[in-house]
Scaffold this active site. Structure first.
Site, short mmCIF file in Angstrom:
data_model
loop_
_atom_site.label_atom_id
_atom_site.label_comp_id
_atom_site.label_asym_id
_atom_site.label_seq_id
_atom_site.Cartn_x
_atom_site.Cartn_y
_atom_site.Cartn_z
CD1 TRP A 98 -1.56 -0.36 8.43
CD2 TRP A 98 -1.58 1.49 9.69
NE1 TRP A 98 -0.30 0.18 8.41
CE2 TRP A 98 -0.29 1.31 9.17
CE3 TRP A 98 -1.83 2.58 10.52
CZ2 TRP A 98 0.76 2.19 9.44
CZ3 TRP A 98 -0.79 3.47 10.80
CH2 TRP A 98 0.47 3.26 10.26
CG ASP A 165 -7.59 2.56 5.96
OD1 ASP A 165 -7.16 2.96 4.87
OD2 ASP A 165 -6.88 2.54 6.99
CE LYS A 189 -0.06 3.03 2.69
NZ LYS A 189 1.22 3.02 3.38
N1 PMP Z 1 -4.28 2.64 6.95
C1 PMP Z 1 -3.48 1.83 6.24
C2 PMP Z 1 -4.04 0.59 5.63
C3 PMP Z 1 -2.12 2.16 6.07
O1 PMP Z 1 -1.32 1.36 5.37
C4 PMP Z 1 -1.62 3.35 6.65
C5 PMP Z 1 -0.19 3.80 6.47
N2 PMP Z 1 0.72 2.90 6.10
C6 PMP Z 1 -2.50 4.15 7.40
C7 PMP Z 1 -3.82 3.77 7.52
C8 PMP Z 1 -2.03 5.41 8.04
O2 PMP Z 1 -1.90 6.35 7.04
P1 PMP Z 1 -1.50 7.87 7.30
O3 PMP Z 1 -0.05 7.86 7.62
O4 PMP Z 1 -1.84 8.54 6.00
O5 PMP Z 1 -2.34 8.37 8.42
#
Ligand code: PMP
Length: 351
Positions: A98, A165, A189
């Protein structure tokens, strides 16, 4: 009966929260909150109440703005480089899938410096940065959902701004939010269901940037209190119920203690049984996503069948990585973790 849910997100939701959400969207008043204008006082009150709970649970000072946005966490990966500290550096720590996505998106927008990375070692550890001297922003992903690593201490940014993030560990542990200029997290989450993102940002980082389209513009979105366009009412209503649940449980400190217990039960199981091996370096292990594999990978299919028979769901590792991952966010009960550990022991006893 509720099954054993170890999915990484969307993820396990407490039954009482699901029940209360249904009550909140019911038509007992003749009109569900989902049927009325977002300009109505009912929706405004819901947003105010949710913001208040966030402020209380995270002990936020008045210099912080809190808004709910559309587009999940990845939308913030794009909005951030368009909006803050434009004439200064944009630095990133590359600690997992991510964070790599954040970097790749930011590079399309401005010049980016990756100051540390663990990609050469398949993101099995957190790159150590004690201090970053830059004047711009340093972006970290506080918990790496795919690899199961977590920052247990944060880099210091004496001249700059720390951005995180926190999608997969927000409100799972006590955080001093004064260390961060900006924090964002997808809601699906620890904070409820998909469809929204929370943004906590220092007021003085919010600049007027007239060239930006409205929906990418922090100033416009924050001035409109997240209601520049029709907001994600259901996701915020859901989040409000999760926040109520956290408060009822005793707040983030109580959950942090329980999360530590939950994680150590699984890590002890992995470390004490020769059949299993943890993926992440021990000192960087996540308390939210426990990643492991079977040393003899030919047993993986038998293990999958065994856990399926025991009604355990969502334990497969991320599709980019394989192996296994138990996501044990705030709302996953301790007894479910104990059940998984007992299942892992039972499988090992027969192999
Ligand atoms: N950042 C992290 C640390 C994640 O775990 C995730 C999704 N698993 C995301 C970003 C992406 O999230 P979203 O689907 O809400 O864009």
């Amino acid at each position: 009966m509720k099954k054993y849910n170890f999915y990484a997100g969307p993820s396990n939701i407490a039954e009482s929260v699901l029940f209360n959400v249904q009550k909140d969207i019911s038509i007992s008043t003749g009109l569900s909150i989902l049927e009325v204008s977002h300009r109505s006082s009912r929706v405004k009150d819901l947003f105010d109440e949710t913001e208040k709970r966030v402020r209380e649970l995270c002990s936020l000072r008045n210099n912080k703005k809190v808004v709910f946005t559309h587009g999940g966490a990845r939308m913030q990966n794009c909005m951030l480089p368009y909006n803050i500290l434009l004439n200064k550096e944009a630095a990133y720590i590359d600690s997992g899938l991510w964070s790599k996505m954040s970097i790749d998106d930011a590079k399309k927008i401005r010049s980016v410096e990756v100051i540390a990375s663990s990609s050469d070692m398949n993101y099995s550890f957190i790159p150590k940065v004690k201090v970053w001297d830059g004047e711009g922003y340093l972006h970290i992903t506080s918990n790496n959902t795919v690899n199961g690593t977590q920052f247990h201490c944060f880099p210091k940014t004496p001249n700059g701004t720390l951005v995180a993030d926190m999608s997969s560990d927000i409100m799972s542990r006590q955080i001093d939010y004064d260390k961060f200029g900006l924090v964002y997290a997808g809601l699906q989450k620890n904070l409820g269901c998909a469809g929204g993102c929370i943004l906590i940002i220092n007021e003085d980082l919010v600049e007027e940037i007239s060239e930006l389209p409205s929906m990418l513009n922090y100033k416009k979105i924050i001035d409109a209190k997240g209601m520049l366009n029709t907001p994600p009412v259901f996701a915020v209503l859901f989040c409000n119920n999760v926040l109520k649940w956290i408060m009822k449980r005793g707040g983030v400190t109580v959950l942090e203690k329980e999360n530590t217990t939950k994680a150590s039960i699984l890590y002890e199981t992995i470390d004490s049984i020769d059949l299993y091996e943890g993926y992440a370096e021990k000192e960087d292990r996540s308390k939210m996503n426990i990643t492991f594999f079977l040393k003899d990978q030919s047993l993986s299919e038998a293990f999958k069948l065994f856990i399926n028979k025991r009604e355990i769901y969502g334990l497969n590792g991320h599709r980019s990585k394989g192996g296994f991952r138990a996501s044990i966010y705030n709302m996953l009960p301790l007894k479910d973790v104990e059940y998984l550990a007992e299942t892992m022991r039972a499988f090992a006893a027969n192999h």
